[in-house]
Design an enzyme around this catalytic site. Structure first.
Site, PDB file in Angstrom:
ATOM      1  N   GLU A  71       2.803  -8.979  -0.652  1.00 55.33           N
ATOM      2  CA  GLU A  71       1.909  -8.925  -0.264  1.00 55.33           C
ATOM      3  C   GLU A  71       1.767  -7.437  -1.113  1.00 55.33           C
ATOM      4  O   GLU A  71       2.411  -6.247  -0.995  1.00 55.33           O
ATOM      5  CB  GLU A  71       1.158  -8.703   1.413  1.00 55.33           C
ATOM      6  N   GLU A 114       4.396  -9.830   8.912  1.00 56.76           N
ATOM      7  CA  GLU A 114       4.429  -8.531   9.276  1.00 56.76           C
ATOM      8  C   GLU A 114       4.791  -8.625  10.920  1.00 56.76           C
ATOM      9  O   GLU A 114       4.022  -8.131  11.701  1.00 56.76           O
ATOM     10  CB  GLU A 114       2.801  -8.018   9.206  1.00 56.76           C
TER      11      GLU A 114
HETATM   12  O1  AHR Z   1      -3.617  -9.292   3.003  1.00 58.86           O
HETATM   13  C1  AHR Z   1      -4.817  -8.741   4.330  1.00 58.86           C
HETATM   14  C2  AHR Z   1      -3.821  -8.797   5.336  1.00 58.86           C
HETATM   15  O2  AHR Z   1      -2.642  -7.669   4.689  1.00 58.86           O
HETATM   16  C3  AHR Z   1      -2.621  -9.960   5.806  1.00 58.86           C
HETATM   17  O3  AHR Z   1      -3.210 -10.559   6.346  1.00 58.86           O
HETATM   18  C4  AHR Z   1      -1.341  -8.888   6.605  1.00 58.86           C
HETATM   19  O4  AHR Z   1      -0.240  -9.315   6.331  1.00 58.86           O
HETATM   20  C5  AHR Z   1      -1.125  -7.497   5.783  1.00 58.86           C
HETATM   21  O5  AHR Z   1      -1.402  -6.145   6.488  1.00 58.86           O
END
Ligand code: AHR
Length: 491
Positions: free
Chosen positions: A296, A173
């Site tokens: 994710e 991210e």
């Molecule tokens: O999964 C929780 C968080 O969500 C992670 O650390 C991040 O990459 C995303 O914003």
């Protein structure tokens, strides 16, 4: 009667087992307590890893695990997590509750976890606050076998042979917690950092994953593919299902029917994302060599009452099971482009497959979905069409059913989810050139907010499903409301 057409003669792509991957971050009680309790713990463990959790992950045949973050990855300095534990540096976990991270779980412990579970490692490097040299040396430390400063250091720390590192992420991210970069800036930095992610073993290739877009940021994908496409094996995508909004996400267990359908509608947005990001990628990579890596995904609710807001601990109901079933069906259906996916997260964080409390452990409804879907892994996606109808409330319409069919070892495997909270559906499947002789089926069902607790750990779990009628090239069954079904058909 709902018609379902399946043609095993038409193969549409290979379903990588990595589509069923998971993610473990140094966040809340995921790594510490959830997985790693240390060798001196009273909780039964092998080299510090909880035996019960490892056993459950082995049974689920977890294929790949991403680590150490998430946002944590871009402030993690790997050298602080190697060597004698008492000498390891402590740090503040600024993203997640400001707690002290003692670095007792580091590279060796992660690789040991993967060894015990039997899964592939996917390590995410620090581009946000780390140097090119630091990233390069980590890869050397993990994967180089000859004489070198990093390989020597690894041997000194007890690991003579290098590890196989299947996937390496260059930052996480980086448009947000990983450095607030613009796509152009990140793309150029990616080119530089990835140059020094060396492949020391041609036969054990490290797949390099670039940081991809946040949900529907199509400009990010366009820019990355244009500037850096030829230097990557995968581009990540992050998309979470949040029923309401970021400020008030909604409870994991206390919700109404409207929230059920809204959550599922938002989950189904994943298909638009896969198609649109996929078509941008097609422009630059028509042969689909670069994987879309959804590293994710999952539900994000308000934390359970009385728990640390920075720890993201939430319960897990049949609604989560439905979200998992829909997403996995979508990833499999788009396996021509989607090459890996990692639900967030493994234990005690967000849409976890396992929850722990002290020495106790429960499997969540999401765990059972992954377990039921196993048979799709390394299968061939086949042509299937189901006649669906729109259901839900006026503002929250969704299709009643979600499905996927695949082919492996001469067997046909179908997963189907009924999103409807009230109605069951009679399904009649017609199979081209396939006379069914035997069917084995399992089902997961319950009320929309049914879940497992430490007192009632068996509320939601899979059962055998016998009510399948076989008739030559036809199979019929009734799928109950709010359920996920998995059928294995043999000739
Ligand atoms: O999964 C929780 C968080 O969500 C992670 O650390 C991040 O990459 C995303 O914003």
């Amino acid at each position: 009667m709902t018609k379902y057409y399946i043609n095993p003669n038409v193969k549409k792509g290979h379903i990588n087992k990595e589509l069923h991957g998971n993610f473990s971050e140094h966040l809340g009680r995921c790594i510490y307590e959830g997985i790693y309790v240390g060798e001196d713990s009273d909780i039964p463990n092998v080299n510090g890893m909880r035996k019960d959790v490892v056993e459950a992950l082995k049974n689920m045949e977890l294929p790949v695990l991403r680590w150490p973050g998430g946002c944590f990855a871009d402030e993690y300095h790997w050298k602080d997590g190697i060597g004698p534990k008492e000498q390891r540096k402590k740090m503040i976990n600024t993203h997640w509750g400001g707690v002290i991270e003692d670095n007792s779980f580091g590279t060796h412990e992660f690789m040991e976890l993967c060894r015990q579970v039997g899964c592939k490692p996917y390590v995410c490097g620090n581009m946000g606050s780390g140097t090119v040299q630091e990233m390069s040396e980590w890869v050397e430390y993990m994967t180089f076998d000859g004489v070198s400063p990093m390989a020597d250091k690894r041997a000194e720390n007890g690991q003579k042979d290098s590890w196989t590192l299947d996937y390496f992420g260059v930052g996480n991210e980086n448009w947000g917690c990983g450095g607030c970069m613009t796509p152009e800036y990140y793309a150029n930095e990616y080119r530089r950092y990835q140059t020094y992610v060396r492949n020391y073993h041609p036969e054990r290739k490290i797949n390099k994953i670039a940081c991809g877009p946040n949900a529907d940021d199509y400009e990010w994908t366009e820019t990355l593919m244009k500037i850096a496409g030829r230097f990557m094996d995968g581009l990540s995508l992050h998309y979470y299902t949040i029923p309401d909004d970021w400020a008030k996400k909604g409870s994991a267990t206390q919700f109404d029917q409207d929230s059920w359908y809204r959550t599922l509608r938002k989950t189904l947005h994943m298909e638009t994302l896969l198609k649109k990001h996929g078509s941008i990628m097609d422009k630059y990579d028509s042969e689909k060599k670069i994987g879309l890596v959804v590293d994710e995904w999952g539900t994000w609710f308000d934390v359970e009452e009385g728990t640390n807001p920075g720890f993201l601990y939430q319960q897990n109901t049949m609604r989560d099971a439905m979200v998992a079933a829909i997403n996995l069906n979508l990833f499999q259906k788009h396996c021509d482009r989607v090459k890996m996916a990692n639900i967030a997260q493994l234990v005690n964080v967000l849409q976890a497959v396992i929850l722990t409390e002290g020495a106790e452990m429960v499997l969540t409804p999401t765990y059972y979905v992954f377990d039921m879907y196993k048979q799709h892994r390394e299968g061939e996606l086949i042509d299937s069409n189901l006649c669906t109808e729109q259901i839900g409330s006026e503002s929250e319409m969704v299709p009643n059913l979600s499905e996927c069919a695949s082919w492996k070892d001469g067997k046909l495997f179908i997963t189907m989810a009924n999103l409807d909270l009230q109605k069951s559906y009679d399904i009649e499947a017609e199979l081209a050139d396939f006379t069914v002789k035997d069917c084995k089926a399992r089902i997961l069902k319950g009320k929309m907010n049914a879940h497992n607790t430490f007192d009632t750990s068996q509320q939601v779990k899979t059962e055998t499903f016998d009510a399948v009628q076989l008739g030559g090239g036809k199979v019929s069954f009734t799928i109950p409301p709010c359920s996920v079904l998995a059928l294995t058909l043999e000739k």
